[in-house]
Design a protein around this motif. Structure first.
Motif, PDB file in Angstrom:
ATOM      1  N   VAL A 141       0.872  -1.177   0.000  1.00  0.00           N
ATOM      2  CA  VAL A 141       0.000   0.000   0.000  1.00  0.00           C
ATOM      3  C   VAL A 141       0.906   1.223   0.000  1.00  0.00           C
ATOM      4  N   THR A 142       0.740   2.082  -1.005  1.00  0.00           N
ATOM      5  CA  THR A 142       1.565   3.278  -1.081  1.00  0.00           C
ATOM      6  C   THR A 142       0.814   4.367  -1.825  1.00  0.00           C
TER       7      THR A 142
ATOM      8  N   LEU B 208       4.722   4.069  -9.113  1.00  0.00           N
ATOM      9  CA  LEU B 208       3.757   3.930 -10.203  1.00  0.00           C
ATOM     10  C   LEU B 208       4.262   2.962 -11.272  1.00  0.00           C
ATOM     11  N   GLU B 209       5.582   2.759 -11.334  1.00  0.00           N
ATOM     12  CA  GLU B 209       6.167   1.812 -12.280  1.00  0.00           C
ATOM     13  C   GLU B 209       6.310   0.419 -11.672  1.00  0.00           C
TER      14      GLU B 209
ATOM     15  N   VAL C 167      -2.946   4.858  -3.420  1.00  0.00           N
ATOM     16  CA  VAL C 167      -3.932   5.776  -2.861  1.00  0.00           C
ATOM     17  C   VAL C 167      -3.409   7.200  -2.965  1.00  0.00           C
ATOM     18  N   ALA C 168      -4.315   8.160  -2.790  1.00  0.00           N
ATOM     19  CA  ALA C 168      -3.926   9.565  -2.692  1.00  0.00           C
ATOM     20  C   ALA C 168      -3.220   9.793  -1.358  1.00  0.00           C
TER      21      ALA C 168
ATOM     22  N   PRO D 295      -8.207   7.963   2.482  1.00  0.00           N
ATOM     23  CA  PRO D 295      -8.096   6.809   1.571  1.00  0.00           C
ATOM     24  C   PRO D 295      -7.059   5.788   2.038  1.00  0.00           C
ATOM     25  N   LEU D 296      -6.001   6.254   2.716  1.00  0.00           N
ATOM     26  CA  LEU D 296      -5.012   5.309   3.222  1.00  0.00           C
ATOM     27  C   LEU D 296      -5.622   4.436   4.315  1.00  0.00           C
ATOM     28  N   ALA D 297      -6.358   5.051   5.236  1.00  0.00           N
ATOM     29  CA  ALA D 297      -6.998   4.284   6.297  1.00  0.00           C
ATOM     30  C   ALA D 297      -7.981   3.268   5.723  1.00  0.00           C
ATOM     31  N   GLU D 298      -8.725   3.657   4.702  1.00  0.00           N
ATOM     32  CA  GLU D 298      -9.707   2.752   4.107  1.00  0.00           C
ATOM     33  C   GLU D 298      -9.021   1.568   3.430  1.00  0.00           C
ATOM     34  N   ALA D 299      -7.917   1.825   2.710  1.00  0.00           N
ATOM     35  CA  ALA D 299      -7.181   0.736   2.054  1.00  0.00           C
ATOM     36  C   ALA D 299      -6.629  -0.232   3.090  1.00  0.00           C
TER      37      ALA D 299
END
Length: 367
Positions: A290-291, A298-299, A309-310, A315-319
Motif C-alpha cells: 500500500v503506497t 507507479l512503475e 492511494v492519494a 483513503p489510506l486508512a480505508e485501504a
C-alpha cells in the motif's frame, strides 16, 4: 564512487552489485568511498575491492583535495572501464578526476533532480558521457542537470532472499510481540519525513478501534534531525492513542526476515520515491503493498500486487482497513508479488543491460 557515510536504498543497491556480480555479465565493480561504515564493511564481506579516499567535506576544502588525490592515484594505478558516480555530490567532487584520467564518466541517477541545489549546480559543471536512471520518473528530471547527455533507464537489481519458513516467521513475530492472528503492517525505510511515517500514523489513528493490527517501523535515525523526527513520531503515536500498537524497531540488518514475518507493507510517501527497493523487497516477501500514487512506485505497483492511494489519511486508512479485514485479499495480492519483482528487478537482466551500456563507449570512440 560514493560517500558511504549513510545507509539506505543506494547503499543496499551497491551491496547487491558486489554480491551479484560474481558470474554476471560485464565488468567487475570496485568501490571508492569517502567514509568507513556499514557500507564499506558489507562490501568487504561480499569480497569486493574497497578503496577509502578519506572523509571529504566541502566545508573543509583540503579534505576534498586529499580525496581527489587519492582517487587520481587509484585510477592511475589500475585499469578501469569507466568511473561511475552515484550522486550529484560524488559527481561534483570526483567527476573532474575521472575526466582528467581519460576514463568515460557515468552518472548513476538515484534521485529526482531539480537543478537548483548548489551541489547539483556544481555537478552540472562536469557532464557525464552517459547517465543511467533508476526509473522513468527520475529520468524525466535529468534534463534539469544534463539536458543533452545520452541516458538509459535501468531498474535496480534486487536479488530474492533465501526462502523462509513458518517457524522463522513465528519466531520473528514472537520476538516483536505480535500475536499469531494479528495483522502486522510494516514500514521499512529511512527516517525521513517524506517517507510518510506521519501520514501512516494518522491513518492508523483512524483505525484505533479496529482490532487485530500492529505496526512495525524499521529504520533508525542516522542524523540529528532524524532523531528529532523519530521523537515526534513517538509523540504522535501517543497522542493518537495507538502507541501500544506501534513498535519502532530502529536500524535493522534483517529487513527481509521482518518482511516475511509481516502481512502488509505500507510506505505512504508524501513526496515521489525515485524508485523504491523497499517495494521490490516487499513484493518478494509476498506482501501486498500500500503506497501513494506518485513517483517510481507507479512503475512498480499495480492492482495485481498492491493498492495505490492519494496522499491523504482517509483513503489510506480505508485501504488498510480493507486488507486488515480481508486475509484472502492479502494472500491474492501477495501471491503476485514475486513474479512482479522478477519482471522488474532480476539481477541478471540488470547486469546484461549495464554491460550493453558500457559497450556504447567503444562504439562512440571513447576509451
Amino acid at each position: 564512487m560514493h560517500s558511504g557515510n549513510l545507509y539506505g536504498g543506494v547503499e543496499s543497491f551497491l551491496r547487491t552489485l558486489a554480491r551479484e556480480q560474481r558470474g554476471a555479465a560485464g565488468p567487475v565493480h570496485a568501490f571508492a568511498l569517502c567514509f568507513e561504515g556499514r557500507l564499506s564493511r558489507e562490501l568487504r564481506e561480499e569480497g569486493a575491492s574497497v578503496t577509502l579516499l578519506g572523509g571529504a567535506r566541502v566545508s573543509r576544502p583540503w579534505t576534498v583535495w586529499r580525496a581527489r588525490s587519492a582517487l587520481a592515484e587509484r585510477l592511475g594505478r589500475e585499469r578501469y572501464v569507466a568511473g561511475v558516480c552515484h550522486s550529484p555530490w560524488s559527481q561534483a567532487l570526483f567527476g573532474p578526476v575521472v575526466r582528467a584520467s581519460g576514463l568515460p564518466l557515468v552518472f548513476f541517477q538515484h534521485d529526482a533532480l531539480a537543478g537548483k541545489h548548489w551541489v547539483e549546480r556544481w555537478a552540472r559543471v562536469t557532464p557525464p558521457d552517459l547517465s543511467i536512471s533508476n526509473s522513468r520518473f527520475t529520468a524525466g528530471t535529468l534534463r534539469n542537470l544534463y539536458p543533452d547527455r545520452p541516458w538509459k533507464v535501468r531498474y535496480l537489481p534486487v536479488a530474492p532472499p533465501a526462502p523462509g519458513s513458518g517457524e522463522e516467521r513465528a519466531k520473528a513475530r514472537a520476538e516483536l510481540g505480535a500475536g499469531e492472528h494479528e495483522t502486522v503492517i510494516i514500514q521499512a525505510s529511512r527516517m525521513e519525513a517524506w517517507k510518510g511515517h506521519r501520514l501512516l500514523l494518522e491513518a492508523l489513528g483512524r483505525l484505533r478501534h479496529v482490532p487485530g493490527w500492529v505496526l512495525w517501523v524499521a529504520g533508525g535515525a542516522q542524523r540529528p534531525y532524524e532523531a528529532r523526527y523519530l521523537a515526534e513520531l513517538e509523540a504522535q503515536a501517543t497522542e493518537l492513542g495507538i502507541r501500544g500498537r506501534v513498535r519502532f524497531l530502529g536500524q535493522r540488518s534483517d529487513v527481509p526476515r521482518l518482511l516475511r514475518a509481516a502481512d502488509i507493507h505500507c510506505q505512504p510517501n508524501l513526496g515521489p520515491e525515485p524508485f523504491g527497493i523497499a517495494f521490490i523487497e516487499a513484493l518478494q516477501a509476498r506482501l501486498p503493498v500500500v503506497t501513494t500514487a506518485m513517483g517510481g512506485p507507479l512503475e512498480i505497483i499495480d492492482g495485481s500486487c498492491g493498492v495505490l492511494v492519494a496522499p491523504r489519511p482517509e483513503p489510506l486508512a480505508e485501504a488498510l482497513r480493507r486488507l486488515i479485514e480481508a486475509p484472502e485479499e492479502r494472500r491474492r495480492l501477495g501471491a503476485a508479488g514475486p513474479a512482479r519483482a522478477r519482471e522488474l528487478c532480476e539481477p541478471s537482466v540488470f547486469f546484461r543491460g549495464l554491460a550493453e551500456d558500457l559497450r556504447t563507449f567503444s562504439s562512440r570512440g571513447l576509451s
